[in-house]
Design a protein around this motif. Structure first.
Motif, PDB file in Angstrom:
ATOM      1  N   ASP A   1       7.616  -2.616  16.112  1.00  0.00           N
ATOM      2  CA  ASP A   1       7.531  -1.246  16.642  1.00  0.00           C
ATOM      3  C   ASP A   1       8.383  -0.311  15.767  1.00  0.00           C
ATOM      4  O   ASP A   1       9.488  -0.660  15.364  1.00  0.00           O
ATOM      5  N   GLY A   2       7.804   0.849  15.471  1.00  0.00           N
ATOM      6  CA  GLY A   2       8.532   1.814  14.637  1.00  0.00           C
ATOM      7  C   GLY A   2       8.385   1.525  13.160  1.00  0.00           C
ATOM      8  O   GLY A   2       9.199   1.951  12.338  1.00  0.00           O
TER       9      GLY A   2
ATOM     10  N   ASN B   1       9.521  14.097  20.497  1.00  0.00           N
ATOM     11  CA  ASN B   1       9.124  14.596  19.166  1.00  0.00           C
ATOM     12  C   ASN B   1       8.791  16.080  19.304  1.00  0.00           C
ATOM     13  O   ASN B   1       7.666  16.444  19.669  1.00  0.00           O
TER      14      ASN B   1
ATOM     15  N   TRP C   1      15.734  11.851  18.115  1.00  0.00           N
ATOM     16  CA  TRP C   1      14.390  11.330  17.916  1.00  0.00           C
ATOM     17  C   TRP C   1      14.393  10.386  16.715  1.00  0.00           C
ATOM     18  O   TRP C   1      14.541  10.829  15.581  1.00  0.00           O
TER      19      TRP C   1
ATOM     20  N   ALA D   1      11.990   7.970  16.259  1.00  0.00           N
ATOM     21  CA  ALA D   1      10.603   7.543  15.989  1.00  0.00           C
ATOM     22  C   ALA D   1      10.517   6.014  15.980  1.00  0.00           C
ATOM     23  O   ALA D   1       9.679   5.429  15.292  1.00  0.00           O
TER      24      ALA D   1
ATOM     25  N   MET E   1      10.693   3.454  19.256  1.00  0.00           N
ATOM     26  CA  MET E   1      10.926   3.395  20.711  1.00  0.00           C
ATOM     27  C   MET E   1      12.021   2.404  21.076  1.00  0.00           C
ATOM     28  O   MET E   1      12.829   2.663  21.971  1.00  0.00           O
TER      29      MET E   1
ATOM     30  N   PHE F   1      13.741   9.466  27.510  1.00  0.00           N
ATOM     31  CA  PHE F   1      12.789   9.352  26.397  1.00  0.00           C
ATOM     32  C   PHE F   1      11.434   9.836  26.909  1.00  0.00           C
ATOM     33  O   PHE F   1      10.983   9.399  27.976  1.00  0.00           O
TER      34      PHE F   1
ATOM     35  N   ARG G   1       1.338   2.499  23.917  1.00  0.00           N
ATOM     36  CA  ARG G   1       0.396   1.571  24.531  1.00  0.00           C
ATOM     37  C   ARG G   1       1.005   0.963  25.795  1.00  0.00           C
ATOM     38  O   ARG G   1       2.179   0.571  25.818  1.00  0.00           O
TER      39      ARG G   1
ATOM     40  N   GLU H   1       4.016  -1.883  25.080  1.00  0.00           N
ATOM     41  CA  GLU H   1       5.139  -0.964  24.822  1.00  0.00           C
ATOM     42  C   GLU H   1       5.651  -0.402  26.156  1.00  0.00           C
ATOM     43  O   GLU H   1       6.779  -0.669  26.564  1.00  0.00           O
TER      44      GLU H   1
HETATM   45  P1  P6P Z   1       5.878   9.841  16.290  1.00  0.00           P
HETATM   46  C1  P6P Z   1       6.256   4.079  16.614  1.00  0.00           C
HETATM   47  O1  P6P Z   1       5.072   4.296  15.863  1.00  0.00           O
HETATM   48  C2  P6P Z   1       5.969   4.512  18.039  1.00  0.00           C
HETATM   49  O2  P6P Z   1       4.933   3.739  18.561  1.00  0.00           O
HETATM   50  C3  P6P Z   1       7.230   4.423  18.880  1.00  0.00           C
HETATM   51  O3  P6P Z   1       8.065   3.370  18.512  1.00  0.00           O
HETATM   52  C4  P6P Z   1       7.899   5.757  18.655  1.00  0.00           C
HETATM   53  O4  P6P Z   1       8.706   6.192  19.749  1.00  0.00           O
HETATM   54  C5  P6P Z   1       6.708   6.703  18.450  1.00  0.00           C
HETATM   55  O5  P6P Z   1       5.591   5.894  18.063  1.00  0.00           O
HETATM   56  C6  P6P Z   1       6.977   7.715  17.362  1.00  0.00           C
HETATM   57  O6  P6P Z   1       5.885   8.595  17.331  1.00  0.00           O
HETATM   58  O7  P6P Z   1       4.686  10.664  16.735  1.00  0.00           O
HETATM   59  O8  P6P Z   1       7.184  10.564  16.445  1.00  0.00           O
HETATM   60  O9  P6P Z   1       5.726   9.215  14.918  1.00  0.00           O
END
Ligand code: P6P
Length: 335
Positions: free
Chosen positions: A117-118, A209, A243, A245, A247, A261, A277, A281
């Protein structure tokens, strides 16, 4: 359990506590922990072992896969498929479910995960994580179909995440509180370092975001505007914003010092209920957050009660410090 307890010692106690029905669950958790240890090493090597950059493929979400997205998926499957605890798996990186190969024994659990993730952060050396959720496979089902995975988050028997940051952490719940383990690289063991994590009910720190502000629905815009208005505004308090990015990093910060969040539903793509998702997630993170005394909502309903309709279903996510989440939910009710 006191600090210094190893994950293995913790899981032995868990096995005693869980008793008959879920006596295999600790062994499955251990297999997942092995995958996270392997991932921690590979991620820490990064450019040295040529795992950064794009894999040149797309996942079911239409997102460009990083080499590490594909590798982390393989590492998780390899670690979890042999033990005989699973009837099937599903992952952000695979279009369809993954049946356990015939050469391995089947078990009673279904594992869903976001292996990395991320991952957009991986090439810039910012923390990433692995998120996982465990459901029981319906009684008598040995070859589960997608429909067998379609259980609400309230049916989870375990959820957790690994955070690959300055330290590698493993945070777990089996429905009896939240415990955090830190990987001791010297002995290759996860060691209990933050037992029974609790989220403060109040916070002055929000995560969203903000580049999506023009797409937000009114309740979200009202909440964020009030935070930004600070002492001079209706909240009469100054707020901080974060932020990452990633999670996993956001949720761990919230578990550690509170916060809220938000990845809300917005008008950017009205066909999507949100970005994140549900199955691998939002549900696991909601289970963890609620077990730590926090709250988790789409803004309109408790996330763990959202009826699943697909492996990769998206959902709005508002989670963290209870009183702030409840405020955002109240704003949604007011319209
Ligand atoms: P954005 C990472 O792709 C994710 O799924 C999460 O971990 C994170 O919080 C979010 O998307 C980040 O999204 O739109 O800021 O790139």
């Amino acid at each position: 359990m006191q600090n210094g307890t190893t994950l293995n010692q913790f899981l032995i106690e868990e096995r005693r506590r869980l008793g008959g029905t879920d006596s295999d669950l600790p062994a499955l958790i251990n297999d997942i922990a092995v995958a996270c240890k392997r991932l921690s090493y590979v991620i820490s090597q990064g450019a040295l072992v040529g795992v950064l950059g794009s894999a040149g493929s797309e996942n079911v979400q239409g997102e460009t896969q990083k080499k590490l997205d594909v590798l982390s998926n393989d590492i998780m499957i390899e670690a979890a498929q042999r033990g005989g605890y699973l009837a099937g798996m599903a992952s952000e990186e695979m279009d369809d479910l993954y049946p356990i190969p015939a050469e391995y024994p089947k078990g009673k659990y279904l594992l869903m995960f976001d292996p990395l993730d991320g991952s957009s952060n991986i090439d810039v050396n910012i923390s990433v994580g692995t998120i996982f959720s465990v459901l029981r496979c319906p009684e008598g089902v040995t070859n589960p179909a997608v429909a067998d995975f379609m259980q609400p988050g309230t049916q989870q028997v375990c959820a957790g995440y690994a955070l690959y940051g300055p330290s590698t952490l493993l945070v777990l719940t089996t429905g009896h509180g939240v415990n955090c383990f830190t990987l001791d690289h010297n002995v290759g063991e996860f060691v209990l370092t933050q037992p029974n994590m609790r989220i403060p009910e109040d916070t002055r720190e929000f995560a969203i975001n903000a580049s999506n502000a023009r797409f937000w629905e009114k309740p979200v815009k009202r909440y964020v505007d009030e935070c930004v208005a600070g002492k001079e505004g209706p909240r009469k308090e100054n707020f901080n914003m974060r932020w990452v990015a990633s999670m996993v990093a956001e949720v761990h910060r919230i578990l550690t010092r509170g916060g809220i969040f938000m990845y809300p539903r917005d008008t950017k793509d009205p066909s999507k209920a949100g970005k994140l998702r549900l199955m691998y997630e939002a549900n696991p993170m909601s289970f963890i957050v609620e077990q730590a005394g926090g709250a988790s909502s789409t803004g309109r309903e408790r996330i763990q009660e959202v009826p699943p309709t697909g492996l990769h279903q998206r959902v709005a996510v508002i989670l963290g410090s209870k009183n702030e989440v409840e405020r955002v939910v109240a704003y949604h009710k007011e319209g």
